[in-house]
Design an enzyme around this catalytic site. Structure first.
Site, PDB file in Angstrom:
ATOM      1  N   ASP A  51      62.256 113.747  48.401  1.00  0.00           N
ATOM      2  CA  ASP A  51      62.543 113.621  46.951  1.00  0.00           C
ATOM      3  C   ASP A  51      61.238 113.215  46.267  1.00  0.00           C
ATOM      4  O   ASP A  51      60.365 112.512  46.859  1.00  0.00           O
ATOM      5  CB  ASP A  51      63.485 112.714  46.738  1.00  0.00           C
ATOM      6  N   ASP A  99      73.650 107.472  48.246  1.00  0.00           N
ATOM      7  CA  ASP A  99      72.700 106.731  47.653  1.00  0.00           C
ATOM      8  C   ASP A  99      72.588 105.110  47.870  1.00  0.00           C
ATOM      9  O   ASP A  99      73.289 104.545  47.713  1.00  0.00           O
ATOM     10  CB  ASP A  99      72.996 107.046  46.270  1.00  0.00           C
ATOM     11  N   GLU A 184      71.224 119.020  42.273  1.00  0.00           N
ATOM     12  CA  GLU A 184      72.166 120.206  42.582  1.00  0.00           C
ATOM     13  C   GLU A 184      72.132 120.940  41.357  1.00  0.00           C
ATOM     14  O   GLU A 184      72.456 120.303  40.114  1.00  0.00           O
ATOM     15  CB  GLU A 184      73.448 119.813  43.165  1.00  0.00           C
ATOM     16  N   THR A 340      75.062 123.402  51.312  1.00  0.00           N
ATOM     17  CA  THR A 340      75.512 122.221  51.959  1.00  0.00           C
ATOM     18  C   THR A 340      76.705 122.244  52.681  1.00  0.00           C
ATOM     19  O   THR A 340      77.231 123.476  52.962  1.00  0.00           O
ATOM     20  CB  THR A 340      75.298 121.004  51.047  1.00  0.00           C
ATOM     21  N   GLU A 378      71.715 122.545  54.530  1.00  0.00           N
ATOM     22  CA  GLU A 378      71.694 121.286  55.180  1.00  0.00           C
ATOM     23  C   GLU A 378      73.224 120.755  55.474  1.00  0.00           C
ATOM     24  O   GLU A 378      74.242 121.369  55.094  1.00  0.00           O
ATOM     25  CB  GLU A 378      71.134 120.293  54.213  1.00  0.00           C
ATOM     26  N   LEU A 381      76.916 115.168  55.193  1.00  0.00           N
ATOM     27  CA  LEU A 381      77.306 113.909  55.437  1.00  0.00           C
ATOM     28  C   LEU A 381      76.519 113.759  57.134  1.00  0.00           C
ATOM     29  O   LEU A 381      76.276 114.589  57.722  1.00  0.00           O
ATOM     30  CB  LEU A 381      78.801 113.632  55.723  1.00  0.00           C
TER      31      LEU A 381
END
Length: 488
Positions: A51, A99, A184, A340, A378, A381
């Site tokens: 990021d 997060d 997203e 994802t 990706e 979790l």
């Protein structure tokens, strides 16, 4: 033989920790990250993803950018011999799954929200979400004379100028453009910060005054000035049948409901299209690929209303492909789609959520491949077990290895979430190394796989009608084997 097998090689990237750069925009973890990257390189990993937080770089004042910490981080990545995928993170870190740090969007942007709260996404109850700006203000010059689209473009321009050495050296190969919450392309329909819990259907988030006015104008133009935004779609933690909107033969099946859902999902597509157009102009000629991320909303996938997808802005039904429309828009920019939940099996999900991550992955990947896009994935979790890795391997090469050349379909790349102490534990890392080798079709690390050509200018804007033609007929996904032929 090895030459043919290399055509089955799928690149593996690893996401850097959310706080690789600290919340006060400093790079202090150099030694720790250096040691970790050395291990990743030894494991044959192709690159890392990071990021690049708007809230840190332009946090002090409008148009004042501090790239120092990221420059230091990228140097460490370059020294490790890894490629880099950079996310233009125009959203808040904090309030979503996983997060661990809190990095809001710039304070001077949030200050404008004190007097002009409609710059934020708003639900029907009037609750604002400060994670990202509503797409309703994309073209409103409310930010010291700039629009959000201009702010995002200026940020990317400054990134290109300040990171030229890494772009020119082929270190940065991928620019993932943040288009909403969690980076997203979606509405913030299921915010944990506002009490949403899985598997709630979420809420439509289009009640700021700008989107409301846009909808009224669109309805009036369509000859229905009496139509208003939905008031029957329930709340975050409802189940579909508790609402009039998503019930069997509910509002979503009516002319009015279809008009709203088309408007809501089209706004999202145009939002992505406009920002990608800016990104394309800025990175023109660079050897990078532009990418966007689509959220894996697998709950309520198995019911006809697909409620959780609809509230997020993905107008996907059993007879309407809500993902292929997005892919069709991406063809204009030759952009890559990053999806994802590649690690999930239906059998791992609770029955009450009517969830099908496997079918969803197959639908989305097939939609991308049918539009001739590069498709990446990706995991949603953290997983360290063979079952999770084997599911990813199955999705990476749906029909397995082709010993005579490239398989019919394969992922362009896979990004593993996320670099951590836990991943580096001996047993976990040993399994991960095997996984990387399997993704590489048991070939040695090869930095020249799928080379990226200089970015060409986006094609002319595509009429929305042409984009919507991709919605129907909804085709069956391509064949995916039940299990990978190259398990961990």
């Amino acid at each position: 033989m090895a030459g043919s097998l290399v055509a089955n090689y799928v690149q593996v990237n690893v996401m850097l920790p959310l706080d690789a750069v600290t919340v006060d925009n400093k790079f202090v973890k150099g030694d720790e990250i250096r040691a970790w990257l050395k291990k990743l390189t030894e494991a044959g990993v192709d690159g890392v993803m990071s990021d690049v937080w708007w809230g840190l770089v332009e946090g002090k004042a409008p148009g004042v950018y501090d790239w120092d910490a990221y420059t230091q981080l990228f140097k460490v990545v370059q020294e490790a011999g890894l490629k880099l995928q950079a996310i233009m993170s125009f959203h808040q870190c904090g309030g979503n799954v996983g997060d661990v740090v809190n990095i809001p969007i710039p304070q001077w942007v949030r200050d404008i929200g004190d007097s002009e709260p409609d710059i934020f996404y708003t639900n029907r109850g009037g609750v604002r979400n400060i994670e990202s700006l509503t797409l309703g203000v994309d073209d409103q010059p409310l930010f010291h004379g700039r629009t959000p689209i201009q702010m995002y473009a200026d940020y990317m321009k400054s990134f290109r100028e300040n990171m030229a050495e890494f772009l020119d050296a082929g270190v940065i190969v991928d620019i993932e453009v943040g288009l909403g919450p969690a980076g997203e392309m979606r509405y913030p329909s299921y915010p944990q910060s506002q009490g949403w819990v899985f598997p709630g259907i979420g809420e439509f988030i289009c009640y700021d005054k700008y989107l409301e006015a846009d909808f009224r104008a669109a309805a009036a133009k369509a000859g229905h000035p009496e139509w208003e935004l939905p008031d029957d779609a329930g709340e975050y933690n409802d189940t579909p049948e508790k609402t009039q909107f998503f019930a069997d033969n509910g509002t979503y099946t009516t002319e009015k409901g279809k008009f709203f859902l088309t408007w809501y999902s089209n706004k999202l597509i145009k939002h992505g299209d406009k920002i990608l157009d800016e990104a394309n102009r800025i990175f023109l000629g660079c050897r990078v690929q532009l990418a966007i991320k689509i959220s894996g909303i697998h709950w309520w996938y198995k019911v006809p209303n697909h409620a959780a997808e609809l509230t997020a802005g993905y107008y996907n039904l059993d007879d309407r492909d809500g993902y292929r429309t997005i892919m069709r828009m991406l063809t204009r920019h030759r952009a890559c789609v990053n999806f994802t939940c590649a690690e999930m099996r239906d059998s791992e999900q609770s029955a009450e959520a009517k969830s099908s991550p496997e079918e969803l992955v197959q639908q989305v990947l097939s939609a991308g491949w049918r539009e001739s896009l590069n498709v990446a994935c990706e995991n949603a979790l953290s997983r360290y077990d063979a079952t999770g890795y084997n599911t990813i391997l199955r999705n990476a090469r749906p029909t397995g290895i082709n010993v005579n050349g490239p398989p019919e379909h394969k992922l362009f790349g896979f990004t593993y979430l996320r670099l951590s102490d836990e991943l580096m534990e001996e047993e976990n890392f040993s399994t991960f190394k095997t996984f990387v080798r399997r993704m590489h079709a048991n070939q040695d690390h090869n930095p020249n796989i799928d080379p990226i050509a200089p970015l060409q200018r986006s094609k002319p804007e595509m009429p929305i009608g042409k984009i919507l033609q991709a919605a129907q007929p909804k085709l069956e996904p391509f064949h995916f084997d039940e299990n990978t032929d190259l398990p961990v």
